[in-house]
Structure formats: structure tokens, C-alpha cells
Design a protein around this motif. Sequence first.
Motif, PDB file in Angstrom:
ATOM      1  N   MET A   1      13.388  20.125 -15.118  1.00  0.00           N
ATOM      2  CA  MET A   1      13.535  19.280 -13.966  1.00  0.00           C
ATOM      3  C   MET A   1      12.183  19.192 -13.258  1.00  0.00           C
ATOM      4  O   MET A   1      11.447  20.155 -13.189  1.00  0.00           O
ATOM      5  N   ALA A   2      11.867  18.018 -12.730  1.00  0.00           N
ATOM      6  CA  ALA A   2      10.608  17.830 -12.022  1.00  0.00           C
ATOM      7  C   ALA A   2      10.790  16.811 -10.906  1.00  0.00           C
ATOM      8  O   ALA A   2      11.529  15.842 -11.058  1.00  0.00           O
ATOM      9  N   TRP A   3      10.126  17.075  -9.810  1.00  0.00           N
ATOM     10  CA  TRP A   3      10.144  16.128  -8.697  1.00  0.00           C
ATOM     11  C   TRP A   3       8.963  15.188  -8.891  1.00  0.00           C
ATOM     12  O   TRP A   3       7.846  15.625  -9.090  1.00  0.00           O
ATOM     13  N   ARG A   4       9.227  13.907  -8.860  1.00  0.00           N
ATOM     14  CA  ARG A   4       8.170  12.920  -9.082  1.00  0.00           C
ATOM     15  C   ARG A   4       8.014  12.069  -7.828  1.00  0.00           C
ATOM     16  O   ARG A   4       8.987  11.551  -7.300  1.00  0.00           O
ATOM     17  N   TRP A   5       6.788  11.926  -7.391  1.00  0.00           N
ATOM     18  CA  TRP A   5       6.502  11.132  -6.203  1.00  0.00           C
ATOM     19  C   TRP A   5       6.204   9.705  -6.587  1.00  0.00           C
ATOM     20  O   TRP A   5       5.515   9.445  -7.567  1.00  0.00           O
ATOM     21  N   LEU A   6       6.724   8.780  -5.805  1.00  0.00           N
ATOM     22  CA  LEU A   6       6.413   7.370  -6.017  1.00  0.00           C
ATOM     23  C   LEU A   6       5.029   7.087  -5.434  1.00  0.00           C
ATOM     24  O   LEU A   6       4.678   7.625  -4.389  1.00  0.00           O
ATOM     25  N   PRO A   7       4.245   6.266  -6.078  1.00  0.00           N
ATOM     26  CA  PRO A   7       2.906   5.967  -5.561  1.00  0.00           C
ATOM     27  C   PRO A   7       2.986   5.094  -4.306  1.00  0.00           C
ATOM     28  O   PRO A   7       4.006   4.457  -4.026  1.00  0.00           O
ATOM     29  N   LEU A   8       1.899   5.080  -3.572  1.00  0.00           N
ATOM     30  CA  LEU A   8       1.791   4.170  -2.437  1.00  0.00           C
ATOM     31  C   LEU A   8       1.790   2.752  -2.976  1.00  0.00           C
ATOM     32  O   LEU A   8       1.205   2.479  -4.025  1.00  0.00           O
ATOM     33  N   THR A   9       2.457   1.853  -2.274  1.00  0.00           N
ATOM     34  CA  THR A   9       2.524   0.481  -2.770  1.00  0.00           C
ATOM     35  C   THR A   9       1.902  -0.492  -1.777  1.00  0.00           C
ATOM     36  O   THR A   9       1.836  -0.233  -0.581  1.00  0.00           O
ATOM     37  N   THR A  10       1.482  -1.601  -2.320  1.00  0.00           N
ATOM     38  CA  THR A  10       0.905  -2.645  -1.479  1.00  0.00           C
ATOM     39  C   THR A  10       1.976  -3.588  -0.951  1.00  0.00           C
ATOM     40  O   THR A  10       1.657  -4.530  -0.248  1.00  0.00           O
ATOM     41  N   SER A  11       3.227  -3.311  -1.268  1.00  0.00           N
ATOM     42  CA  SER A  11       4.311  -4.165  -0.776  1.00  0.00           C
ATOM     43  C   SER A  11       4.958  -3.603   0.489  1.00  0.00           C
ATOM     44  O   SER A  11       5.877  -4.227   1.038  1.00  0.00           O
ATOM     45  N   GLU A  12       4.491  -2.444   0.969  1.00  0.00           N
ATOM     46  CA  GLU A  12       5.024  -1.890   2.213  1.00  0.00           C
ATOM     47  C   GLU A  12       4.731  -2.857   3.350  1.00  0.00           C
ATOM     48  O   GLU A  12       3.620  -3.375   3.458  1.00  0.00           O
ATOM     49  N   PRO A  13       5.703  -3.109   4.216  1.00  0.00           N
ATOM     50  CA  PRO A  13       5.498  -4.068   5.305  1.00  0.00           C
ATOM     51  C   PRO A  13       4.285  -3.758   6.185  1.00  0.00           C
ATOM     52  O   PRO A  13       3.552  -4.665   6.581  1.00  0.00           O
ATOM     53  N   GLY A  14       4.047  -2.490   6.483  1.00  0.00           N
ATOM     54  CA  GLY A  14       2.892  -2.126   7.318  1.00  0.00           C
ATOM     55  C   GLY A  14       1.571  -2.453   6.650  1.00  0.00           C
ATOM     56  O   GLY A  14       0.621  -2.901   7.303  1.00  0.00           O
ATOM     57  N   TYR A  15       1.500  -2.237   5.331  1.00  0.00           N
ATOM     58  CA  TYR A  15       0.283  -2.547   4.587  1.00  0.00           C
ATOM     59  C   TYR A  15       0.043  -4.057   4.555  1.00  0.00           C
ATOM     60  O   TYR A  15      -1.063  -4.525   4.809  1.00  0.00           O
ATOM     61  N   VAL A  16       1.097  -4.810   4.272  1.00  0.00           N
ATOM     62  CA  VAL A  16       0.989  -6.273   4.210  1.00  0.00           C
ATOM     63  C   VAL A  16       0.502  -6.814   5.553  1.00  0.00           C
ATOM     64  O   VAL A  16      -0.399  -7.658   5.610  1.00  0.00           O
ATOM     65  N   GLN A  17       1.079  -6.307   6.646  1.00  0.00           N
ATOM     66  CA  GLN A  17       0.680  -6.773   7.970  1.00  0.00           C
ATOM     67  C   GLN A  17      -0.759  -6.379   8.281  1.00  0.00           C
ATOM     68  O   GLN A  17      -1.512  -7.160   8.873  1.00  0.00           O
ATOM     69  N   ALA A  18      -1.170  -5.190   7.881  1.00  0.00           N
ATOM     70  CA  ALA A  18      -2.548  -4.746   8.123  1.00  0.00           C
ATOM     71  C   ALA A  18      -3.545  -5.651   7.406  1.00  0.00           C
ATOM     72  O   ALA A  18      -4.600  -5.982   7.953  1.00  0.00           O
ATOM     73  N   VAL A  19      -3.221  -6.059   6.189  1.00  0.00           N
ATOM     74  CA  VAL A  19      -4.106  -6.967   5.445  1.00  0.00           C
ATOM     75  C   VAL A  19      -4.175  -8.320   6.151  1.00  0.00           C
ATOM     76  O   VAL A  19      -5.258  -8.874   6.339  1.00  0.00           O
ATOM     77  N   LYS A  20      -3.015  -8.841   6.567  1.00  0.00           N
ATOM     78  CA  LYS A  20      -3.002 -10.126   7.278  1.00  0.00           C
ATOM     79  C   LYS A  20      -3.830 -10.053   8.561  1.00  0.00           C
ATOM     80  O   LYS A  20      -4.566 -10.979   8.891  1.00  0.00           O
ATOM     81  N   ASP A  21      -3.684  -8.940   9.293  1.00  0.00           N
ATOM     82  CA  ASP A  21      -4.415  -8.769  10.547  1.00  0.00           C
ATOM     83  C   ASP A  21      -5.916  -8.620  10.315  1.00  0.00           C
ATOM     84  O   ASP A  21      -6.716  -8.991  11.170  1.00  0.00           O
ATOM     85  N   ALA A  22      -6.300  -8.058   9.168  1.00  0.00           N
ATOM     86  CA  ALA A  22      -7.709  -7.803   8.893  1.00  0.00           C
ATOM     87  C   ALA A  22      -8.474  -9.064   8.482  1.00  0.00           C
ATOM     88  O   ALA A  22      -9.688  -9.137   8.668  1.00  0.00           O
ATOM     89  N   ILE A  23      -7.781 -10.050   7.944  1.00  0.00           N
ATOM     90  CA  ILE A  23      -8.447 -11.270   7.499  1.00  0.00           C
ATOM     91  C   ILE A  23      -9.083 -11.951   8.706  1.00  0.00           C
ATOM     92  O   ILE A  23      -8.438 -12.202   9.708  1.00  0.00           O
ATOM     93  N   GLY A  24     -10.368 -12.200   8.600  1.00  0.00           N
ATOM     94  CA  GLY A  24     -11.086 -12.885   9.665  1.00  0.00           C
ATOM     95  C   GLY A  24     -11.853 -11.971  10.597  1.00  0.00           C
ATOM     96  O   GLY A  24     -12.716 -12.434  11.331  1.00  0.00           O
ATOM     97  N   ILE A  25     -11.551 -10.660  10.594  1.00  0.00           N
ATOM     98  CA  ILE A  25     -12.320  -9.772  11.462  1.00  0.00           C
ATOM     99  C   ILE A  25     -13.597  -9.331  10.747  1.00  0.00           C
ATOM    100  O   ILE A  25     -13.679  -9.362   9.520  1.00  0.00           O
ATOM    101  N   THR A  26     -14.582  -8.953  11.516  1.00  0.00           N
ATOM    102  CA  THR A  26     -15.832  -8.442  10.959  1.00  0.00           C
ATOM    103  C   THR A  26     -15.959  -6.981  11.376  1.00  0.00           C
ATOM    104  O   THR A  26     -16.384  -6.685  12.492  1.00  0.00           O
TER     105      THR A  26
END
Length: 69
Positions: A1-26
Motif C-alpha cells: 500500500m502507498a499514499w500517492r499525492w496528486l500533483p499541483l495543477t494549472t486548472s485550480e481556480p486560484g491559479y487560473v485567476q492569478a494568471v488572468k490577473d498577472a496579464i498586463g502587469i509589469t
Amino acid sequence: MAWRWLPLTTSEPGYVQAVKDAIGITPEGREKPLTEKTAPAWVNENREALSLRTEPYLGFCGLAGKPEA
């Protein structure tokens, strides 16, 4: 038996929003604003500063299989 962790995903709502918010900033140290192509890499590099997950947080038992999302 082994516990397996799921990787971080780019489909998480917080990640998606962070990318949208970052577009256009310098960000400090950059000459040009972030674009749709450069924003994801910048967000990944700054996950902790943006209060995004930095460690896998969901897991599953190797015998039980991967949970359905």
C-alpha cells in the motif's frame, strides 16, 4: 500500500485567476508587461508570494486507486 499525492495543477481556480490577473502587469525587474504566454511561468515562480499552493495537497491510497474528480 502507498499514499500517492496528486500533483499541483494549472486548472485550480486560484491559479487560473492569478494568471488572468498577472496579464498586463509589469513585475519589478521586468521591462515588458506579462502576456498570456509569459504570465503562467511568472505565476509558477511566485506561487508562495501569491498565496497559491506550493505543495501537493490531495492524495489517495495506491490500493484504492486515484479518486475521481
